[in-house]
Design a protein around this motif. Structure first.
Motif, PDB file in Angstrom:
ATOM      1  N   PRO A 105     -15.805 -54.681  -4.917  1.00 28.84           N
ATOM      2  CA  PRO A 105     -14.584 -54.139  -4.311  1.00 28.84           C
ATOM      3  C   PRO A 105     -13.548 -53.842  -5.400  1.00 28.84           C
ATOM      4  CG  PRO A 105     -15.202 -56.228  -3.283  1.00 28.84           C
ATOM      5  CD  PRO A 105     -16.059 -56.053  -4.493  1.00 28.84           C
ATOM      6  N   ILE A 106     -12.912 -52.709  -5.288  1.00 32.85           N
ATOM      7  CA  ILE A 106     -11.862 -52.328  -6.236  1.00 32.85           C
ATOM      8  C   ILE A 106     -10.613 -52.016  -5.442  1.00 32.85           C
ATOM      9  CG2 ILE A 106     -11.124 -50.594  -7.919  1.00 32.85           C
ATOM     10  CD1 ILE A 106     -14.072 -50.261  -8.697  1.00 32.85           C
ATOM     11  N   LYS A 107      -9.534 -52.707  -5.774  1.00 28.94           N
ATOM     12  CA  LYS A 107      -8.255 -52.431  -5.117  1.00 28.94           C
ATOM     13  C   LYS A 107      -7.656 -51.208  -5.797  1.00 28.94           C
ATOM     14  CE  LYS A 107      -4.307 -54.820  -3.263  1.00 28.94           C
ATOM     15  NZ  LYS A 107      -4.834 -54.610  -1.935  1.00 28.94           N
ATOM     16  N   ASN A 108      -7.664 -50.083  -5.100  1.00 27.48           N
ATOM     17  CA  ASN A 108      -7.150 -48.838  -5.654  1.00 27.48           C
ATOM     18  C   ASN A 108      -6.673 -47.950  -4.515  1.00 27.48           C
ATOM     19  OD1 ASN A 108      -6.510 -46.759  -7.442  1.00 27.48           O
ATOM     20  ND2 ASN A 108      -8.547 -45.860  -7.296  1.00 27.48           N
ATOM     21  N   GLU A 109      -5.373 -47.952  -4.294  1.00 24.18           N
ATOM     22  CA  GLU A 109      -4.772 -47.113  -3.259  1.00 24.18           C
ATOM     23  C   GLU A 109      -4.718 -45.686  -3.794  1.00 24.18           C
ATOM     24  OE1 GLU A 109      -3.634 -46.375   0.363  1.00 24.18           O
ATOM     25  OE2 GLU A 109      -3.500 -48.494  -0.191  1.00 24.18           O
ATOM     26  N   VAL A 110      -5.478 -44.798  -3.181  1.00 22.94           N
ATOM     27  CA  VAL A 110      -5.578 -43.428  -3.660  1.00 22.94           C
ATOM     28  C   VAL A 110      -4.653 -42.510  -2.867  1.00 22.94           C
ATOM     29  CG1 VAL A 110      -7.129 -41.456  -3.965  1.00 22.94           C
ATOM     30  CG2 VAL A 110      -7.974 -43.775  -4.386  1.00 22.94           C
ATOM     31  N   VAL A 111      -3.836 -41.751  -3.581  1.00 25.31           N
ATOM     32  CA  VAL A 111      -3.087 -40.668  -2.955  1.00 25.31           C
ATOM     33  C   VAL A 111      -4.038 -39.488  -2.978  1.00 25.31           C
ATOM     34  CG1 VAL A 111      -1.077 -39.149  -3.135  1.00 25.31           C
ATOM     35  CG2 VAL A 111      -0.877 -41.570  -3.779  1.00 25.31           C
ATOM     36  N   VAL A 112      -4.602 -39.162  -1.830  1.00 32.56           N
ATOM     37  CA  VAL A 112      -5.702 -38.206  -1.758  1.00 32.56           C
ATOM     38  C   VAL A 112      -5.252 -36.779  -2.088  1.00 32.56           C
ATOM     39  CG1 VAL A 112      -7.444 -37.200  -0.221  1.00 32.56           C
ATOM     40  CG2 VAL A 112      -6.970 -39.636  -0.125  1.00 32.56           C
ATOM     41  N   TYR A 113      -4.010 -36.444  -1.794  1.00 29.76           N
ATOM     42  CA  TYR A 113      -3.576 -35.062  -2.010  1.00 29.76           C
ATOM     43  C   TYR A 113      -2.149 -35.009  -2.534  1.00 29.76           C
ATOM     44  CZ  TYR A 113      -2.360 -30.198  -0.935  1.00 29.76           C
ATOM     45  OH  TYR A 113      -1.950 -28.888  -1.018  1.00 29.76           O
ATOM     46  N   PRO A 146     -15.985 -51.746  -0.993  1.00 34.63           N
ATOM     47  CA  PRO A 146     -15.698 -52.579   0.174  1.00 34.63           C
ATOM     48  C   PRO A 146     -14.367 -53.329   0.112  1.00 34.63           C
ATOM     49  CG  PRO A 146     -17.381 -53.625  -1.173  1.00 34.63           C
ATOM     50  CD  PRO A 146     -17.095 -52.289  -1.789  1.00 34.63           C
ATOM     51  N   ASP A 147     -13.399 -52.823  -0.666  1.00 37.15           N
ATOM     52  CA  ASP A 147     -12.071 -53.428  -0.644  1.00 37.15           C
ATOM     53  C   ASP A 147     -11.484 -53.222   0.748  1.00 37.15           C
ATOM     54  OD1 ASP A 147      -9.675 -54.584  -2.175  1.00 37.15           O
ATOM     55  OD2 ASP A 147      -8.834 -52.790  -1.209  1.00 37.15           O
ATOM     56  N   GLU A 148     -11.014 -54.303   1.357  1.00 39.81           N
ATOM     57  CA  GLU A 148     -10.546 -54.211   2.748  1.00 39.81           C
ATOM     58  C   GLU A 148      -9.223 -53.483   2.903  1.00 39.81           C
ATOM     59  OE1 GLU A 148     -11.055 -57.233   5.507  1.00 39.81           O
ATOM     60  OE2 GLU A 148     -13.091 -57.676   4.824  1.00 39.81           O
ATOM     61  N   GLY A 149      -8.387 -53.504   1.872  1.00 39.01           N
ATOM     62  CA  GLY A 149      -7.078 -52.866   1.995  1.00 39.01           C
ATOM     63  C   GLY A 149      -7.052 -51.404   1.581  1.00 39.01           C
ATOM     64  N   THR A 150      -7.819 -51.052   0.553  1.00 37.59           N
ATOM     65  CA  THR A 150      -7.731 -49.695   0.017  1.00 37.59           C
ATOM     66  C   THR A 150      -9.051 -48.934   0.069  1.00 37.59           C
ATOM     67  OG1 THR A 150      -8.212 -50.401  -2.254  1.00 37.59           O
ATOM     68  CG2 THR A 150      -5.899 -50.415  -1.560  1.00 37.59           C
ATOM     69  N   GLY A 151     -10.124 -49.607   0.441  1.00 36.75           N
ATOM     70  CA  GLY A 151     -11.438 -48.969   0.494  1.00 36.75           C
ATOM     71  C   GLY A 151     -11.979 -48.954   1.907  1.00 36.75           C
ATOM     72  N   ILE A 152     -13.285 -49.134   2.033  1.00 37.27           N
ATOM     73  CA  ILE A 152     -13.936 -49.065   3.349  1.00 37.27           C
ATOM     74  C   ILE A 152     -14.432 -50.440   3.805  1.00 37.27           C
ATOM     75  CG2 ILE A 152     -14.549 -46.622   3.122  1.00 37.27           C
ATOM     76  CD1 ILE A 152     -17.390 -47.478   2.357  1.00 37.27           C
ATOM     77  N   LYS A 191     -16.584 -50.521  10.177  1.00 42.12           N
ATOM     78  CA  LYS A 191     -17.815 -50.927  10.859  1.00 42.12           C
ATOM     79  C   LYS A 191     -18.806 -49.759  10.780  1.00 42.12           C
ATOM     80  CE  LYS A 191     -15.919 -54.755  12.212  1.00 42.12           C
ATOM     81  NZ  LYS A 191     -15.793 -55.677  11.122  1.00 42.12           N
ATOM     82  N   ASP A 192     -20.060 -50.034  11.076  1.00 43.84           N
ATOM     83  CA  ASP A 192     -21.108 -49.014  10.990  1.00 43.84           C
ATOM     84  C   ASP A 192     -20.738 -47.738  11.743  1.00 43.84           C
ATOM     85  OD1 ASP A 192     -22.563 -50.867   9.554  1.00 43.84           O
ATOM     86  OD2 ASP A 192     -24.082 -51.188  11.110  1.00 43.84           O
ATOM     87  N   ASP A 193     -20.266 -47.897  12.988  1.00 41.18           N
ATOM     88  CA  ASP A 193     -19.964 -46.715  13.799  1.00 41.18           C
ATOM     89  C   ASP A 193     -18.805 -45.909  13.220  1.00 41.18           C
ATOM     90  OD1 ASP A 193     -18.211 -48.805  14.493  1.00 41.18           O
ATOM     91  OD2 ASP A 193     -17.952 -48.060  16.543  1.00 41.18           O
ATOM     92  N   MET A 194     -17.866 -46.580  12.560  1.00 38.48           N
ATOM     93  CA  MET A 194     -16.743 -45.867  11.947  1.00 38.48           C
ATOM     94  C   MET A 194     -17.235 -44.996  10.792  1.00 38.48           C
ATOM     95  SD  MET A 194     -13.986 -48.986  11.879  1.00 38.48           S
ATOM     96  CE  MET A 194     -12.712 -48.106  11.017  1.00 38.48           C
ATOM     97  N   PHE A 195     -18.140 -45.551   9.993  1.00 37.73           N
ATOM     98  CA  PHE A 195     -18.676 -44.815   8.855  1.00 37.73           C
ATOM     99  C   PHE A 195     -19.394 -43.551   9.335  1.00 37.73           C
ATOM    100  CE2 PHE A 195     -21.798 -44.053   5.428  1.00 37.73           C
ATOM    101  CZ  PHE A 195     -20.965 -44.084   4.315  1.00 37.73           C
ATOM    102  N   ILE A 196     -20.258 -43.701  10.317  1.00 38.89           N
ATOM    103  CA  ILE A 196     -20.984 -42.547  10.860  1.00 38.89           C
ATOM    104  C   ILE A 196     -20.013 -41.544  11.473  1.00 38.89           C
ATOM    105  CG2 ILE A 196     -22.583 -41.802  12.675  1.00 38.89           C
ATOM    106  CD1 ILE A 196     -24.190 -44.354  12.095  1.00 38.89           C
TER     107      ILE A 196
END
Length: 193
Positions: free
Chosen positions: A179-187, A114-120, A124-129
């Motif tokens: 919450p973990i602050k971890n900016e992931v470069v996905v690819y 639940p990190d607000e900057g780098t996580g989810i 909101k609920d609808d965004m997750f779904i």
């Protein structure tokens, strides 16, 4: 095979999986007996864990029900950094686990804390779904991925068909993890050769 997570499932759920598998049409496939070289032939016998089954929480216990689903799905295995095949303590659900492809490109798992900057955390609920639904619809599933282009390893076809109640329970549980602050470069594309 995340057997240690399956060993935490409710025995009735495990029986349901077995019952389902028994409905599938048998496929004849003679698989050669496996063998391991030294030292793996000794190490492999230390890997099994004794099962520690739990009971399926009631659906109205939303957070614990979500935790049960997250555990059964072994989400932590992919969404946690690893070092030499072992989850790195303190990085649970923080993403960044690398999945190298044969061409040299690398896909990394997302931060689902639940990190607000780098996580989810800002979701909101609808965004997750919605995120699950758009990645499992027929248009997405029929997209041809060109060689060298990003391809997700997330099993969207399985999780994207879950009902809203289960997805919302999973999201409710994820909102309770550290919450973990971890900016992931996905690819990272393959280096030019």
């Amino acid at each position: 095979m995340p057997f240690h997570y399956y060993g935490m499932m409710d025995p009735e759920d495990v029986k349901c999986i077995i019952a389902y598998l028994r409905t599938l049409k048998p496929i004849k496939n003679d698989v050669p007996e496996s063998s391991s070289d030294f030292p793996m032939n000794f190490i492999i016998n230390t890997l099994p864990h004794k099962a520690s089954p739990t009971r399926l929480p009631p659906e109205n216990d939303v957070v614990n029900y979500g935790k049960y689903l997250i555990t059964a799905a072994a989400c932590v295995d992919c969404h946690t950094k690893v070092d030499k095949g072992v989850l790195v303590p303190g990085t649970e659900f923080g993403g960044g686990r690398e999945f190298p492809f044969p061409d040299g490109s690398i896909v990394r798992s997302s931060n689902i804390t639940p990190d607000e900057g780098t996580g989810i955390g800002a979701w909101k609920d609808d965004m997750f779904i919605h995120y699950f639904r758009i990645h499992s619809d027929s248009a997405t599933l029929n997209t041809k991925v060109e060689p060298g282009k990003f391809n997700s390893i997330m099993p969207w076809t399985m999780y994207g068909k879950m009902n809203d109640k289960d997805l919302l329970a999973m999201f409710a549980y994820l909102k309770t993890v550290k919450p973990i602050k971890n900016e992931v470069v996905v690819y990272t594309p393959a280096p030019n050769k």
